[in-house]
Design a protein around this motif. Sequence first.
Motif, PDB file in Angstrom:
ATOM      1  N   LEU A  83       0.846  -1.184   0.000  1.00  0.00           N
ATOM      2  CA  LEU A  83       0.000   0.000   0.000  1.00  0.00           C
ATOM      3  C   LEU A  83       0.889   1.244   0.000  1.00  0.00           C
ATOM      4  CD1 LEU A  83      -3.205   0.552   0.594  1.00  0.00           C
ATOM      5  CD2 LEU A  83      -2.311   1.455   2.718  1.00  0.00           C
ATOM      6  N   PRO A  85       1.834   4.640   1.403  1.00  0.00           N
ATOM      7  CA  PRO A  85       1.491   5.323   2.659  1.00  0.00           C
ATOM      8  C   PRO A  85       0.658   6.579   2.394  1.00  0.00           C
ATOM      9  CG  PRO A  85       3.824   4.752   2.626  1.00  0.00           C
ATOM     10  CD  PRO A  85       3.287   4.475   1.250  1.00  0.00           C
ATOM     11  N   THR A  89      -2.605   8.458   7.658  1.00  0.00           N
ATOM     12  CA  THR A  89      -2.073   7.426   8.554  1.00  0.00           C
ATOM     13  C   THR A  89      -1.043   8.001   9.540  1.00  0.00           C
ATOM     14  OG1 THR A  89      -2.527   5.791   6.847  1.00  0.00           O
ATOM     15  CG2 THR A  89      -0.975   5.128   8.546  1.00  0.00           C
ATOM     16  N   ASP A 110       3.246  -3.469  15.060  1.00  0.00           N
ATOM     17  CA  ASP A 110       2.473  -2.972  13.911  1.00  0.00           C
ATOM     18  C   ASP A 110       1.968  -4.183  13.124  1.00  0.00           C
ATOM     19  OD1 ASP A 110       1.448  -1.598  11.711  1.00  0.00           O
ATOM     20  OD2 ASP A 110       3.427  -1.211  10.828  1.00  0.00           O
ATOM     21  N   GLY A 112       0.312  -5.794   9.908  1.00  0.00           N
ATOM     22  CA  GLY A 112       0.083  -5.513   8.488  1.00  0.00           C
ATOM     23  C   GLY A 112       0.901  -4.305   8.081  1.00  0.00           C
ATOM     24  N   THR A 113       2.229  -4.459   8.124  1.00  0.00           N
ATOM     25  CA  THR A 113       3.106  -3.276   8.070  1.00  0.00           C
ATOM     26  C   THR A 113       3.308  -2.715   6.659  1.00  0.00           C
ATOM     27  OG1 THR A 113       5.123  -2.390   9.091  1.00  0.00           O
ATOM     28  CG2 THR A 113       5.348  -4.462   7.873  1.00  0.00           C
ATOM     29  N   GLY A 114       3.105  -3.537   5.623  1.00  0.00           N
ATOM     30  CA  GLY A 114       3.260  -3.018   4.248  1.00  0.00           C
ATOM     31  C   GLY A 114       4.653  -2.469   4.007  1.00  0.00           C
ATOM     32  N   THR A 115       4.747  -1.188   3.646  1.00  0.00           N
ATOM     33  CA  THR A 115       6.054  -0.530   3.472  1.00  0.00           C
ATOM     34  C   THR A 115       6.861  -0.466   4.757  1.00  0.00           C
ATOM     35  OG1 THR A 115       5.000   1.552   4.041  1.00  0.00           O
ATOM     36  CG2 THR A 115       5.352   1.129   1.691  1.00  0.00           C
ATOM     37  N   ALA A 117       5.833   1.741   6.979  1.00  0.00           N
ATOM     38  CA  ALA A 117       5.745   3.179   7.269  1.00  0.00           C
ATOM     39  C   ALA A 117       5.448   3.469   8.742  1.00  0.00           C
ATOM     40  CB  ALA A 117       4.670   3.821   6.383  1.00  0.00           C
ATOM     41  N   ILE A 118       4.464   2.764   9.302  1.00  0.00           N
ATOM     42  CA  ILE A 118       4.066   3.050  10.688  1.00  0.00           C
ATOM     43  C   ILE A 118       5.173   2.612  11.648  1.00  0.00           C
ATOM     44  CG2 ILE A 118       2.400   2.479  12.491  1.00  0.00           C
ATOM     45  CD1 ILE A 118       0.324   2.047  10.210  1.00  0.00           C
ATOM     46  N   ASN A 181      -3.029  -0.503  10.432  1.00  0.00           N
ATOM     47  CA  ASN A 181      -3.818   0.106   9.363  1.00  0.00           C
ATOM     48  C   ASN A 181      -4.208  -1.033   8.428  1.00  0.00           C
ATOM     49  OD1 ASN A 181      -4.959   1.720   7.418  1.00  0.00           O
ATOM     50  ND2 ASN A 181      -3.004   2.299   6.506  1.00  0.00           N
ATOM     51  N   PRO A 182      -5.232  -1.787   8.811  1.00  0.00           N
ATOM     52  CA  PRO A 182      -5.547  -3.021   8.066  1.00  0.00           C
ATOM     53  C   PRO A 182      -6.350  -2.731   6.806  1.00  0.00           C
ATOM     54  CG  PRO A 182      -7.133  -2.707   9.820  1.00  0.00           C
ATOM     55  CD  PRO A 182      -6.193  -1.518   9.883  1.00  0.00           C
ATOM     56  N   PRO A 183      -6.547  -3.754   5.950  1.00  0.00           N
ATOM     57  CA  PRO A 183      -7.456  -3.557   4.810  1.00  0.00           C
ATOM     58  C   PRO A 183      -8.878  -3.381   5.340  1.00  0.00           C
ATOM     59  CG  PRO A 183      -6.720  -5.851   4.947  1.00  0.00           C
ATOM     60  CD  PRO A 183      -5.942  -5.091   5.968  1.00  0.00           C
ATOM     61  N   ALA A 204      -4.184  -5.545   0.525  1.00  0.00           N
ATOM     62  CA  ALA A 204      -3.848  -4.468   1.461  1.00  0.00           C
ATOM     63  C   ALA A 204      -5.003  -3.493   1.613  1.00  0.00           C
ATOM     64  CB  ALA A 204      -2.607  -3.721   0.975  1.00  0.00           C
TER      65      ALA A 204
HETATM   66  N1  GLN Z   1       0.652  -0.338   7.503  1.00  0.00           N
HETATM   67  C1  GLN Z   1       0.864   0.059   6.155  1.00  0.00           C
HETATM   68  C2  GLN Z   1       0.482   1.509   5.946  1.00  0.00           C
HETATM   69  O1  GLN Z   1      -0.228   2.092   6.712  1.00  0.00           O
HETATM   70  C3  GLN Z   1       0.112  -0.850   5.178  1.00  0.00           C
HETATM   71  C4  GLN Z   1      -1.362  -0.855   5.392  1.00  0.00           C
HETATM   72  C5  GLN Z   1      -2.058  -1.806   4.460  1.00  0.00           C
HETATM   73  O2  GLN Z   1      -1.462  -2.401   3.564  1.00  0.00           O
HETATM   74  N2  GLN Z   1      -3.343  -1.934   4.654  1.00  0.00           N
HETATM   75  O3  GLN Z   1       0.899   2.141   4.996  1.00  0.00           O
END
Ligand code: GLN
Length: 275
Positions: A83, A85, A89, A110, A112-115, A117-118, A181-183, A204
């Motif tokens: 995702l 950022p 967020t 955290d 579902g951290t994705g990048t 970022a959080i 920050n979930p889907p 995501a």
């Molecule tokens: N935690 C990541 C973000 O806020 C990814 C969130 C997601 O993929 N839903 O950017």
Amino acid sequence: MTTVAQLQRASLLPALETRVLLTHVLGWRRTELITRDDEPLDPHAVQRFEALAQRRLNGEPIAQLTGKREFFGLEFEVSPDVLIPRPETELLVETALDAIAGTPNARVLDLGTGTGAIAISIAHARPDAHVWAVDRSPAALDVARRNARALLDPARTVTFIESDWTAKLDPSLRFEAIVSNPPYIASDDPHLTQGDLRFEPRGALTDDADGLSAIRVIVETAPLLLAPNGVLWIEHGYDQADAVRRLLTARGFTDVRSIRDLAGIERTSGGAFTA
Ligand code: GLN
């Protein structure tokens, strides 16, 4: 020979997007687009710009074309596996930082951290904190690990774990704060077929259900990993605050509340858990 001035005049993109792609391709600062706008350009650079501009016209997100996006003052690598950022967020990061402000060496998770970022923004702001981050996508974790290496002191990095929410985490772990920050987009939301979202990983963005199923799992399982009085904060959709507060309250969270983003929308909800 082609110049920046000519490319800007001919571009079909919004002026800001043209400038972002030009600075990216040329490696110039914004101001150089003005001071050097009549300089003949390397034809390869012109070709690269034109290819990226065409992809942008076809809808690809700017952040994926440049491979980066700024978040919380840090520049994160972005790819189609994660995702992008979002500015809203940053509220979740600020809320988590407030929650652990008085706790030295706070432990933060955290989900579902994705990048990353959080997690990485928290670790950057609080070098004494022990930050853990999970994602079920190995490709996302590769991006997150690269971001952590690029942005954090190696001695104080983030611990990344491949896990579907908390499933693979050692049950004896405890955290002062859990954030996610979930889907949260419902599967039938038309936004999924518009704009940048078309190019981001579907997993995501949406739970492929009512938008609350990931949040239900997180609210159910997070208390098992919270230290006494630990907090859980979750980002959610513009119309989900009431539902998320209900889930938190039903699970036994106290001090349940929501915080509004800069647009005035209740964007993150959370509470404390006293086991
Ligand atoms: N935690 C990541 C973000 O806020 C990814 C969130 C997601 O993929 N839903 O950017």
